[in-house]
Write an enzyme that holds these catalytic residues in place. Structure first.
Site, short mmCIF file in Angstrom:
data_model
loop_
_atom_site.label_atom_id
_atom_site.label_comp_id
_atom_site.label_asym_id
_atom_site.label_seq_id
_atom_site.Cartn_x
_atom_site.Cartn_y
_atom_site.Cartn_z
N SER A 204 -20.54 -2.59 -37.55
CA SER A 204 -21.10 -1.32 -37.99
C SER A 204 -21.29 -1.38 -39.49
O SER A 204 -20.48 -1.97 -40.21
CB SER A 204 -20.16 -0.17 -37.62
N HIS B 142 -17.01 5.98 -7.77
CA HIS B 142 -17.46 7.27 -8.33
C HIS B 142 -16.78 7.54 -9.68
O HIS B 142 -16.63 8.70 -10.08
CB HIS B 142 -17.19 8.42 -7.36
#
Length: 462
Positions: free
Chosen positions: A293, A169
């Site tokens: 990038s 979780h």
């Protein structure tokens, strides 16, 4: 604005062509037509070998010349078929004409009328698709798939003892090892590999509505079901005795569902590795000259896994659609499967592209053991499971009278950060046996991995 010269519409035939080109050998229009020629030629040879309809067996050299029509299928044949289909408006009829034309050139005009005899187009098509799809899967897709499994298996062994914090979780949980986690995925993929390897590639060869009606009319004495079975099996396929005009495509639905299942497990792998990179468990190895990038020079983006993720989704969408639609044909036949099956290569192509990216991406990462150790050392509360379980075992053994050990550990650790000293102090005050207390005091998040290391040995070696 001037018009562009003709351009590929699909990125599989443009930007990513080099990665998926091997599939074109089998699942292109040319690959399909070559297989159609193969089926037509082999049917001619079968008929003459068995002296059907008064024919005589061909000499070995004649058979070799006939088989060269598909073993040496060339651009000239592709162009010839394109020109003929522009006239016939029927692809299989164009193939029949090609074979008849070549028979004339080979001096075998006497058997020309045996070409395509007692066949419906789907007798040729279904066998051709079975041949091309089986080759594409066995020769191209499966080797790429096995390559990813092999790299996962290698890394599972390499990282088998590298403890890391689990996250259930998204929250800190009982530690595992990175190798064991990779082995889980490799195990899943191997099971699906076995299922795909066991695919039956079915074929029918029974005429216009699957009843052998024309066959019986032409030769009532022949054992047509036996002939059909022998011929289909001679091509390395499994005979389907009960069909309509088309082979029912159930084997295709089964195969595409299995490949789609594999895609989804691979998708899970891609997102997990992406997440491990994001939290620093894996470092990306810089590739010389690559740019992450256009504005941030420091970046190395996990593009291999992102590309794989997207292409696996596209592949499954197409393969799911194929599996759902191909099993339905109105009454004895409709044509929806014709255009649908032309997208088999697209569905497998996106999966193959994803496999290529996953294989490259896995080779471009390395484990950051310092990051794993840091997370473990800052989450000592994960030992609460071990402590409460040991206390419960001690209670059962009569060495402790503690009431509700789970609640005790919940009060101590839930929503809190606990250090080693806190836990050691807590354990030393517990009403449990000395041996159990010693085990718990010695325990650390890095050693609380159970059998994770040895479980990796359950994974077969690549």
């Amino acid at each position: 604005m001037t018009s562009l010269p003709p351009q590929p519409l699909s990125p599989l035939d443009g930007r990513y062509k080099a990665s998926v080109q091997p599939l074109g050998e089998y699942l292109s229009e040319a690959g399909l037509n070559r297989a159609r020629v193969q089926v037509e030629v082999e049917w001619l040879i079968y008929l003459t070998d068995h002296s059907m309809f008064g024919s005589s067996p061909l000499e070995a050299a004649q058979k070799e010349s006939l088989r060269a029509l598909y073993t040496e299928f060339s651009q000239a044949d592709i162009d010839w078929l394109a020109e003929k289909e522009a006239v016939t408006r029927h692809d299989v009829k164009a193939v029949e004409y090609l074979v008849r034309h070549r028979l004339d050139e080979l001096g075998l005009a006497s058997i020309a009328e045996l070409t395509h005899i007692a066949c419906t187009s789907e007798d040729i098509n279904n066998l051709s698709y079975a041949l091309t799809v089986s080759l594409a899967v066995r020769e191209v897709w499966l080797p790429a798939y096995r390559g990813v499994i092999a790299e996962l298996t290698r890394q599972a062994q390499a990282f088998r003892a590298d403890a890391m914090l689990s996250r259930t979780h998204g929250q800190p949980a009982t530690p595992t090892t990175m190798g064991r986690e990779l082995a889980v995925t490799a195990w899943r993929l191997r099971r699906i590999e076995t299922q795909i390897e066991g695919t039956e590639y079915l074929g029918k060869f029974s005429g216009a509505t699957g009843t052998f009606a024309a066959h019986v009319a032409a030769d009532p004495e022949a054992s047509w079901t036996t002939i059909s079975q022998e011929f289909v099996e001679s091509l390395g396929l499994t005979w389907n005795p009960l069909t309509t005009q088309i082979e029912s495509h159930d084997w295709q639905a089964e195969l595409y569902n299995r490949v789609s299942h594999a895609n989804r497990v691979l998708h899970n792998l891609a997102t997990d590795i992406w997440t491990y990179i994001s939290i620093g468990y894996f470092r990306q190895i810089p590739v010389a000259g690559a740019t992450g990038s256009s504005t941030m020079p420091h970046k190395i983006n996990p593009i291999r896994f992102e590309n794989a993720e997207a292409n696996l989704e596209l592949s499954s969408a197409l393969l799911d659609s194929l599996a759902a639609t191909l099993v339905t044909s109105r009454l004895q036949r409709d044509l929806t499967d014709s255009t649908t099956q032309r997208n088999i290569g697209v569905g497998l192509g996106h999966s193959l592209l994803a496999l290529d990216n996953l294989a490259r991406g896995l080779r471009e990462i390395d484990l950051d053991r310092d990051a794993l150790a840091y997370d473990l050392d800052h989450n000592w509360e994960v030992l609460a499971e071990a402590i409460q379980t040991v206390i419960r075992a001690e209670v059962v053994a009569g060495r402790s009278s503690i009431d509700d050990p789970y609640a005790m550990l919940k009060d101590l650790t839930r929503g809190k950060r606990i250090g080693r000293d806190d836990l050691v102090s807590f354990v030393e005050k517990l009403d449990i046996g000395d041996a159990a207390k010693a085990r718990l005091v010695a325990l650390t998040p890095a050693t609380y991995v159970g059998l994770a290391d040895e479980l990796v040995d359950r994974l077969p070696q690549a």
